[in-house]
Design a protein around this motif. Sequence first.
Motif, PDB file in Angstrom:
ATOM      1  N   GLY A 118       0.810  -1.214   0.000  1.00 36.12           N
ATOM      2  CA  GLY A 118       0.000   0.000   0.000  1.00 36.12           C
ATOM      3  C   GLY A 118       0.840   1.258   0.000  1.00 36.12           C
ATOM      4  O   GLY A 118       0.350   2.336  -0.305  1.00 36.12           O
ATOM      5  N   ASN A 122      -1.282  -0.145  -5.152  1.00 39.69           N
ATOM      6  CA  ASN A 122      -2.631  -0.562  -4.771  1.00 39.69           C
ATOM      7  C   ASN A 122      -2.801  -2.067  -4.894  1.00 39.69           C
ATOM      8  O   ASN A 122      -3.831  -2.540  -5.332  1.00 39.69           O
ATOM      9  N   HIS A 126       0.297  -3.493  -9.190  1.00 36.78           N
ATOM     10  CA  HIS A 126      -0.392  -2.217  -9.385  1.00 36.78           C
ATOM     11  C   HIS A 126       0.400  -1.076  -8.732  1.00 36.78           C
ATOM     12  O   HIS A 126      -0.068  -0.446  -7.789  1.00 36.78           O
TER      13      HIS A 126
END
Length: 193
Positions: A118, A122, A126
């Motif tokens: 994070g 994401n 990602h």
Amino acid sequence: MDESRLAASLAKAGLKYLGMADSTAPLIPPALAGFANSCPAEGVTDVEYLMSDDPQLLEKANSGWYRLSREGGLFPTGNPEFLLAVNYAEPDEPHVWRWARVSLSDPWDIAGTGAATGILGNGSGHPAFVMLALDGNAIIRAQQGEKSTEFVLVREPHRVRFFRQHGEWMARRPRTGEFDRTAIERWLTATAE
């Protein structure tokens, strides 16, 4: 912000947390550097563009990021230290983006494990982050689109008209927080030619 939790998350990606950068240094602030992916083509030095459904996405994303970082001036060979934009606010407060100083360790995985934390994205595969060279002369912005991942390299952002104009607009905008406004004005003044 819980710096020990930040350090632990960064360590999973292969990044060693070296502390927060001096918030009074005249560096382009993360809130403005994050617009590197919106920079017109004449301001962009290089782009690494990958399709999200590529079965080798993680390997290609990591190698593409490393190539841009090394060749683009994010960090010199032998001293892989740079700045990473992190949210310095408490979990229930509005985001306050600041630069954290980090160094690349071995092994590392920016696009996989790093994105999954994070802090750098994401979820695995990602990546989404903003990085800056210690001298402020190279930005790398990762962004995940609907069908692609792109890494954008911008060199010498203080010479890119887009950043100066957008920074001036942000500094006048009532919704810009005081921390960001002050940082933008400091950068614009320090880099005026």
